[in-house]
Scaffold this motif. Structure first.
Motif, mmCIF file in Angstrom:
data_model
loop_
_atom_site.group_PDB
_atom_site.id
_atom_site.type_symbol
_atom_site.label_atom_id
_atom_site.label_comp_id
_atom_site.label_asym_id
_atom_site.label_seq_id
_atom_site.Cartn_x
_atom_site.Cartn_y
_atom_site.Cartn_z
ATOM 1 N N GLU A 82 -5.253 1.957 -4.922
ATOM 2 C CA GLU A 82 -5.919 2.594 -3.780
ATOM 3 C C GLU A 82 -7.313 3.080 -4.185
ATOM 4 O O GLU A 82 -8.269 2.976 -3.398
ATOM 5 C CB GLU A 82 -5.078 3.758 -3.247
ATOM 6 N N ARG A 141 0.837 -1.210 0.000
ATOM 7 C CA ARG A 141 0.000 0.000 0.000
ATOM 8 C C ARG A 141 0.871 1.259 0.000
ATOM 9 O O ARG A 141 2.050 1.230 0.362
ATOM 10 C CB ARG A 141 -0.905 0.017 1.242
ATOM 11 N N HIS A 186 -6.222 6.767 6.984
ATOM 12 C CA HIS A 186 -6.249 5.813 5.888
ATOM 13 C C HIS A 186 -6.431 6.563 4.567
ATOM 14 O O HIS A 186 -6.851 7.726 4.555
ATOM 15 C CB HIS A 186 -7.392 4.812 6.084
ATOM 16 N N PHE A 187 -6.137 5.892 3.480
ATOM 17 C CA PHE A 187 -6.286 6.535 2.177
ATOM 18 C C PHE A 187 -7.722 7.006 1.955
ATOM 19 O O PHE A 187 -7.946 8.083 1.394
ATOM 20 C CB PHE A 187 -5.874 5.575 1.059
ATOM 21 N N SER A 188 -8.677 6.216 2.417
ATOM 22 C CA SER A 188 -10.087 6.594 2.241
ATOM 23 C C SER A 188 -10.415 7.902 2.951
ATOM 24 O O SER A 188 -11.332 8.618 2.536
ATOM 25 C CB SER A 188 -11.002 5.478 2.748
ATOM 26 N N ASP A 189 -9.668 8.223 4.010
ATOM 27 C CA ASP A 189 -9.925 9.461 4.762
ATOM 28 C C ASP A 189 -9.479 10.700 3.989
ATOM 29 O O ASP A 189 -10.035 11.794 4.193
ATOM 30 C CB ASP A 189 -9.197 9.418 6.116
ATOM 31 N N LEU A 242 0.158 7.802 5.541
ATOM 32 C CA LEU A 242 -1.041 6.982 5.567
ATOM 33 C C LEU A 242 -0.827 5.679 6.334
ATOM 34 O O LEU A 242 0.258 5.087 6.283
ATOM 35 C CB LEU A 242 -1.469 6.647 4.128
ATOM 36 N N GLN A 243 -1.880 5.253 7.031
ATOM 37 C CA GLN A 243 -1.907 3.969 7.716
ATOM 38 C C GLN A 243 -2.289 2.895 6.709
ATOM 39 O O GLN A 243 -3.390 2.916 6.149
ATOM 40 C CB GLN A 243 -2.916 4.034 8.861
ATOM 41 N N PRO A 244 -1.394 1.919 6.438
ATOM 42 C CA PRO A 244 -1.668 0.941 5.380
ATOM 43 C C PRO A 244 -2.388 -0.322 5.854
ATOM 44 O O PRO A 244 -2.727 -1.174 5.027
ATOM 45 C CB PRO A 244 -0.266 0.583 4.880
ATOM 46 N N ASP A 245 -2.584 -0.470 7.162
ATOM 47 C CA ASP A 245 -3.205 -1.680 7.707
ATOM 48 C C ASP A 245 -2.415 -2.940 7.351
ATOM 49 O O ASP A 245 -2.995 -4.008 7.124
ATOM 50 C CB ASP A 245 -4.662 -1.820 7.225
#
Length: 236
Positions: free
Chosen positions: A111, A30, A79-82, A53-56
């Motif tokens: 992404e 990610r 997160h990317f969605s944020d 970013l937090q990639p989990d």
């Protein structure tokens, strides 16, 4: 009324959790950092976009040695969605300037696909200029990574000990402006033919040339840019 066209470019770089041995992207890795700087009509505006970013997922140890971004550092990052909407708004309609564009664009498109909404791929959001492709055409048969291009164009990168998306985007912006602003090759044979076939006369109604001097701020900005060039003759 000013009808001149605005040419907006966004120089972009990303850092990721890792990649395959051959450099190809695969599901699981990610984006963990995005860095962008804005250029309008070949001038850096000072406007930029930067986010971690937090990639989990864990960052590969090999990747950490390149960019220095650790799992612990990313724990509280969005997160990317944020950030997707803000990021898309920043690059939308621009010409993205990227070194080895398939790598970054591939990750960006991945992404976008992960989002829980229909998002267009990068090529439908912005156009893309690949500086690696440019460099290969300008310097065929030679290595053309960013570090080598910096040496080739005399850009000082001593302050960079690790790769970082925003820093690399800033460096790439300088490289791109130098790569794309060079003088074209002189075609002396055509010039001689033109001189032989046309008689050149001065215009009788020519007006005196108007000399526009640079402002103090423009001179300061010029000196700052020249200081990035090692052994610049302009500063001697």
């Amino acid at each position: 009324m000013n009808t001149s066209k605005v040419n907006r470019q966004v120089v972009l770089d990303t850092e990721t959790t890792g990649m395959n041995k051959d450099g190809a992207i695969y599901l699981g890795h990610r984006i963990i950092e995005i860095g962008c700087v804005e250029i309008i009509n070949r001038r850096l505006t000072g406007r930029h976009y930067h986010v971690y970013l937090q990639p989990d997922r864990e960052v590969d140890p090999e990747a950490v040695t390149v960019h220095g971004i650790t799992d612990e550092f990313l724990q509280d990052k969005p997160h990317f969605s944020d950030i997707a909407d803000d990021f898309i708004n920043f690059i939308k309609g621009a010409d993205l300037v990227i070194h080895n564009a398939p790598f970054d664009v591939g990750f960006m498109d991945q992404e976008f696909r992960f989002l829980n909404k229909k998002t267009q791929p990068t090529e439908q959001i912005a156009s893309v200029t690949d500086t690696l492709v440019m460099a290969k055409k300008m310097f065929p048969g030679k290595r053309n990574n960013l570090d080598i291009l910096c040496d080739r164009y005399g850009i000082n990168t001593k302050h960079r000990t690790l790769h970082g998306a925003l820093l690399d985007a800033e460096i790439l912006a300088d490289v791109y402006l130098l790569m794309s602003g060079g003088q074209s090759k002189l075609n002396l044979s055509n010039d001689l033919d033109n001189m032989n076939s046309h008689t050149r006369r001065p215009r009788e109604s020519s007006q005196p040339l108007c000399i526009i001097h640079a402002t103090e701020d423009e001179n300061k900005a010029h000196i700052q840019r020249l200081q990035l060039i090692k052994d610049s003759l302009w500063l001697s």
